[in-house]
Design an enzyme around this catalytic site. Structure first.
Site, PDB file in Angstrom:
ATOM      1  N   TYR A   1       0.838  -1.194   0.000  1.00  0.00           N
ATOM      2  CA  TYR A   1       0.000   0.000   0.000  1.00  0.00           C
ATOM      3  C   TYR A   1       0.878   1.251   0.000  1.00  0.00           C
ATOM      4  CZ  TYR A   1      -3.852  -3.143   1.056  1.00  0.00           C
ATOM      5  OH  TYR A   1      -4.778  -4.152   0.990  1.00  0.00           O
TER       6      TYR A   1
ATOM      7  N   ASN B   1     -12.440  -1.503  -4.970  1.00  0.00           N
ATOM      8  CA  ASN B   1     -12.257  -1.817  -6.389  1.00  0.00           C
ATOM      9  C   ASN B   1     -13.402  -2.715  -6.854  1.00  0.00           C
ATOM     10  OD1 ASN B   1     -11.339  -2.628  -8.931  1.00  0.00           O
ATOM     11  ND2 ASN B   1      -9.903  -4.104  -8.087  1.00  0.00           N
TER      12      ASN B   1
ATOM     13  N   CYS C   1      -6.243  -5.837  -7.697  1.00  0.00           N
ATOM     14  CA  CYS C   1      -6.050  -5.405  -6.311  1.00  0.00           C
ATOM     15  C   CYS C   1      -5.487  -6.534  -5.454  1.00  0.00           C
ATOM     16  CB  CYS C   1      -7.348  -4.856  -5.734  1.00  0.00           C
ATOM     17  SG  CYS C   1      -8.750  -5.965  -5.839  1.00  0.00           S
ATOM     18  N   HIS C   2      -5.561  -7.771  -5.946  1.00  0.00           N
ATOM     19  CA  HIS C   2      -4.987  -8.891  -5.196  1.00  0.00           C
ATOM     20  C   HIS C   2      -3.459  -8.802  -5.132  1.00  0.00           C
ATOM     21  CE1 HIS C   2      -5.153 -10.257  -9.424  1.00  0.00           C
ATOM     22  NE2 HIS C   2      -4.029 -10.899  -9.147  1.00  0.00           N
TER      23      HIS C   2
ATOM     24  N   GLU D   1      -0.234 -16.566 -10.382  1.00  0.00           N
ATOM     25  CA  GLU D   1       0.703 -15.680 -11.063  1.00  0.00           C
ATOM     26  C   GLU D   1       2.156 -15.916 -10.665  1.00  0.00           C
ATOM     27  OE1 GLU D   1      -0.469 -11.612 -10.553  1.00  0.00           O
ATOM     28  OE2 GLU D   1      -2.484 -11.971 -11.345  1.00  0.00           O
TER      29      GLU D   1
END
Length: 169
Positions: free
Chosen positions: A100, A123, A131-132, A158
């Protein structure tokens, strides 16, 4: 809300049902069945399952590990600062994470970290606007409107693409 007609559908995914809404301008939202901030019923409009083939195909490709960046017109509703945060989220590369504080620094200063967190939590385009990929300053998995189990799943999906220097989790 704008006066644009909104249509919606429900798509299956490895993370459960996703409610998806769009207008002619673009995708309005992608929400989990138990999303922390679900859409208001009037935000969904009429159901039109045929209007989401492109979204379904890109989500399927993403979950198969083939798609790293969504190419869909986006039209989320939100305040100007939230729009800036969501644009910054789209710049976080596949397979990497940001804190953040890192996002806040890019948006004007470390004092914005809490505001970034609030906007991140609102979001409306889960998965598509990643946003993950936002984690705590120490790399801890914190906050996700779809739940931390889903966040872990998305980051693990990912992870094979991540370069060691870009990982925080």
């Amino acid at each position: 809300m704008t006066g644009e007609p909104v249509v919606c559908t429900v798509l299956d995914s490895p993370l459960g049902a996703l409610t998806v809404a769009r207008t002619a301008a673009g995708l309005r939202g992608v929400w989990f069945a138990d999303h922390r901030t679900p859409p208001a019923p009037e935000a969904l409009g009429e159901r039109d399952d045929a209007a989401f083939d492109d979204v379904a195909a890109q989500l399927e490709s993403y979950f198969a590990g083939e798609l790293r960046s969504f190419d869909l017109p986006l039209a989320p509703l939100g305040e100007p600062f939230a729009q800036r945060v969501w644009a910054a989220l789209r710049e976080v590369p596949y397979g990497t994470t940001r804190s953040y504080a890192q996002l806040a620094a890019g948006l004007g200063g470390p004092g914005f970290a809490q505001a970034v967190g609030r906007a991140n939590g609102r979001n409306p385009l889960s998965i598509v606007v990643p946003c993950h990929r936002v984690v705590g300053a120490d790399g801890a998995l914190v906050g996700y409107a779809g739940g931390l189990t889903r966040k872990r799943f998305l980051l693990a999906l990912e992870e094979p693409a991540a370069e060691p220097a870009g990982r925080l989790f």
